[in-house]
Design a protein around this motif. Structure first.
Motif, PDB file in Angstrom:
ATOM      1  N   GLY A   9       0.796  -1.220   0.000  1.00 47.68           N
ATOM      2  CA  GLY A   9       0.000   0.000   0.000  1.00 47.68           C
ATOM      3  C   GLY A   9       0.826   1.266   0.000  1.00 47.68           C
ATOM      4  O   GLY A   9       0.275   2.359   0.021  1.00 47.68           O
ATOM      5  N   ASN A  48      -2.321   2.369   3.145  1.00 46.59           N
ATOM      6  CA  ASN A  48      -2.794   2.591   1.793  1.00 46.59           C
ATOM      7  C   ASN A  48      -2.580   4.040   1.414  1.00 46.59           C
ATOM      8  O   ASN A  48      -3.397   4.892   1.711  1.00 46.59           O
ATOM      9  N   ARG A  53      -9.273   7.506   0.363  1.00 43.45           N
ATOM     10  CA  ARG A  53     -10.077   6.989   1.469  1.00 43.45           C
ATOM     11  C   ARG A  53     -10.371   8.146   2.406  1.00 43.45           C
ATOM     12  O   ARG A  53      -9.939   9.261   2.182  1.00 43.45           O
ATOM     13  N   GLU A  70      -8.723  -1.693   2.624  1.00 45.50           N
ATOM     14  CA  GLU A  70      -7.533  -0.902   2.318  1.00 45.50           C
ATOM     15  C   GLU A  70      -6.621  -1.663   1.366  1.00 45.50           C
ATOM     16  O   GLU A  70      -6.083  -1.098   0.414  1.00 45.50           O
TER      17      GLU A  70
END
Length: 154
Positions: A9, A48, A53, A70
């Motif tokens: 990520g 991430n 998000r 994620e």
């Protein structure tokens, strides 16, 4: 040729994927498999930095936090990086020790190459190779390409 691109990520994993793409011949690659591994004992979420998000610290963050979500978002970002490049692209989400699970996927395919970022966190980002990358170099059933972000990249 089947290639695994591992992601944790981080932006470093995206950079490793881009480095691989910069010199690889897509006509010789049959599939790119994006692999993310979530630790079942994680006390912090899957990092991430690659997809949008909820902003850190927001009230909804704790409610919406999902390690799998994620990891799915991070793999989707890397899949998008390879979109239209040529080879088929798929993803595998696993749970366990990152190096062990990546090796298992490499054996299952079987993979011809694993692409992984050098350490992306803490001192490993600038001094040492990451522990996952190091374990893969010693135990993977195929060659391992370790990408490192340039220090000036953000």
């Amino acid at each position: 040729m089947q290639v695994i691109v591992a992601t944790d990520g981080s932006k470093a994993s995206l950079s490793a994927a881009q480095q691989f793409k910069s010199f690889a011949d897509p006509d010789k690659i049959t599939e790119v498999v994006i692999v993310a591994v979530v630790s079942p004992l994680a006390v912090v979420p899957f990092e991430n930095e690659l997809s949008h998000r909820t902003p850190p610290g927001s009230v909804d963050e704790a409610v919406n936090l999902s390690f799998e979500a994620e990891a799915r978002g991070a793999t989707a970002s890397l899949m998008a990086e390879f979109e239209g490049w040529g080879p088929a692209v798929s993803r595998r989400l696993r749970s366990g020790s990152p190096a062990s699970e990546i090796i298992k996927v490499a054996e299952e395919l079987p993979a011809d190459l694993i692409v992984v970022a050098a350490g992306a966190r803490g001192l490993t980002a600038t001094i040492l190779i990451g522990s996952t990358a190091q374990k893969l170099q010693h135990s993977a059933p195929c060659p391992v390409l370790v990408g490192r972000r340039a220090l000036h990249q953000k």
